[in-house]
Design a protein around this motif. Structure first.
Motif, mmCIF file in Angstrom:
data_model
loop_
_atom_site.group_PDB
_atom_site.id
_atom_site.type_symbol
_atom_site.label_atom_id
_atom_site.label_comp_id
_atom_site.label_asym_id
_atom_site.label_seq_id
_atom_site.Cartn_x
_atom_site.Cartn_y
_atom_site.Cartn_z
ATOM 1 N N GLU A 100 28.248 36.169 46.720
ATOM 2 C CA GLU A 100 27.457 37.328 47.107
ATOM 3 C C GLU A 100 26.615 37.852 45.952
ATOM 4 O O GLU A 100 25.477 38.273 46.126
ATOM 5 C CB GLU A 100 28.401 38.439 47.603
ATOM 6 N N ARG A 101 27.208 37.880 44.755
ATOM 7 C CA ARG A 101 26.536 38.250 43.509
ATOM 8 C C ARG A 101 26.207 39.735 43.389
ATOM 9 O O ARG A 101 26.060 40.260 42.300
ATOM 10 C CB ARG A 101 25.242 37.430 43.301
ATOM 11 N N GLN A 102 26.050 40.465 44.464
ATOM 12 C CA GLN A 102 25.689 41.880 44.402
ATOM 13 C C GLN A 102 26.633 42.711 45.278
ATOM 14 O O GLN A 102 27.200 42.216 46.245
ATOM 15 C CB GLN A 102 24.242 42.101 44.864
ATOM 16 N N GLY A 103 26.727 44.010 44.918
ATOM 17 C CA GLY A 103 27.508 44.929 45.722
ATOM 18 C C GLY A 103 29.003 44.873 45.452
ATOM 19 O O GLY A 103 29.492 44.023 44.720
ATOM 20 N N TYR A 104 29.728 45.807 46.036
ATOM 21 C CA TYR A 104 31.189 45.912 45.959
ATOM 22 C C TYR A 104 31.714 45.957 44.518
ATOM 23 O O TYR A 104 32.627 45.221 44.161
ATOM 24 C CB TYR A 104 31.851 44.745 46.710
ATOM 25 N N PRO A 105 31.164 46.825 43.681
ATOM 26 C CA PRO A 105 31.603 46.835 42.271
ATOM 27 C C PRO A 105 33.073 47.201 42.098
ATOM 28 O O PRO A 105 33.744 46.632 41.233
ATOM 29 C CB PRO A 105 30.688 47.890 41.627
ATOM 30 N N ALA A 106 33.574 48.131 42.914
ATOM 31 C CA ALA A 106 34.974 48.539 42.774
ATOM 32 C C ALA A 106 35.915 47.384 43.115
ATOM 33 O O ALA A 106 36.883 47.113 42.397
ATOM 34 C CB ALA A 106 35.271 49.743 43.662
ATOM 35 N N LEU A 107 35.633 46.692 44.214
ATOM 36 C CA LEU A 107 36.485 45.571 44.609
ATOM 37 C C LEU A 107 36.403 44.421 43.608
ATOM 38 O O LEU A 107 37.408 43.766 43.321
ATOM 39 C CB LEU A 107 36.084 45.077 45.998
ATOM 40 N N ARG A 108 35.211 44.200 43.052
ATOM 41 C CA ARG A 108 35.077 43.158 42.042
ATOM 42 C C ARG A 108 35.952 43.466 40.827
ATOM 43 O O ARG A 108 36.618 42.589 40.275
ATOM 44 C CB ARG A 108 33.616 43.020 41.604
ATOM 45 N N ASP A 109 35.932 44.727 40.404
ATOM 46 C CA ASP A 109 36.746 45.134 39.257
ATOM 47 C C ASP A 109 38.232 44.942 39.550
ATOM 48 O O ASP A 109 39.001 44.510 38.676
ATOM 49 C CB ASP A 109 36.479 46.602 38.897
#
Length: 220
Positions: free
Chosen positions: A181-190
């Motif tokens: 996806e590369r973009q979005g969902y910064p909290a879940l990525r962390d």
């Protein structure tokens, strides 16, 4: 008159000299994905229908083999249930989790049927007695024990799948999805990046702590 030697295959039912333990022993080393009643009957040298006096069908046989695998691991441990229901829950859950993981390929067929089938019933009885003595009502104790078993089984399934696929199936799938996806969902990525892969041990301890804390709040 024929000179052919008489067949060594034995008859049906109890006359075939069978019991459940003999059937399980004959099937224990076979591949569960390819196991058939006929294959077991052939290994025992009996008519296939003779098995039906003790095991109704293939699914029942697979369940017996899964129980046999769990019992072998569970019985091998000298389980210390401590003094409290909390101690008993921790010891029981740890041993159940590892016992289920050790069943490996048999885990998918493990079912809770009756206390007479399970080495796990004894420690479970201790947990139930202690919870009831602590003032928890019967419905709460029943639901709590169901939740505890669900936690153990879920972690065991993830461990078995993870061992086969090289990592936790859900976490690795999330990592791959976020990478694409590369973009979005910064909290879940962390959150995914912060997760430490320790074969689920830390997460299991966390869930067990949360379970005990929740049940403690329900006690009078």
């Amino acid at each position: 008159m024929s000179d052919a030697a008489p067949s060594t295959r034995r008859g049906r039912g109890t006359r075939a000299g069978l019991d459940t333990e003999a059937i399980v022993a004959a099937a224990r080393g076979l591949d569960p994905d390819e196991l058939t009643m006929q294959e077991v009957a052939t290994a025992l040298g009996v008519d296939r229908k003779a098995l039906n006096h003790h095991v109704t069908d293939r699914e029942s046989l697979l369940e017996l083999l899964a129980i046999d695998a769990v019992r072998a691991r569970f019985d091998a441990v000298d389980l210390d249930l401590g003094e409290s229901w909390q101690d008993a829950c921790r010891a029981y859950a740890e041993n159940m989790w590892h016992s289920l993981v050790d069943t490996g390929q048999w885990l998918a067929y493990f079912r809770f049927t009756s206390p007479s089938d399970l080495a796990l019933a004894g420690p479970a009885e201790v947990i139930a007695e202690r919870m009831l003595a602590a003032g928890l009502d019967r419905v709460t104790v029943s639901r709590a024990m169901h939740l505890l078993v669900t936690i153990c089984r879920g972690f065991a399934q993830d461990a078995v799948i993870g061992a086969r696929e090289g990592g936790h199936p859900q976490i690795e799938a999330l990592r791959a999805t976020f990478a694409a996806e590369r973009q979005g969902y910064p909290a879940l990525r962390d959150l995914v990046d912060a997760r430490v892969d320790d074969n689920g041990a830390a997460q299991f301890a966390f869930d067990l702590d949360a379970f005990i804390a929740a049940i403690e709040r329900l006690a009078p």
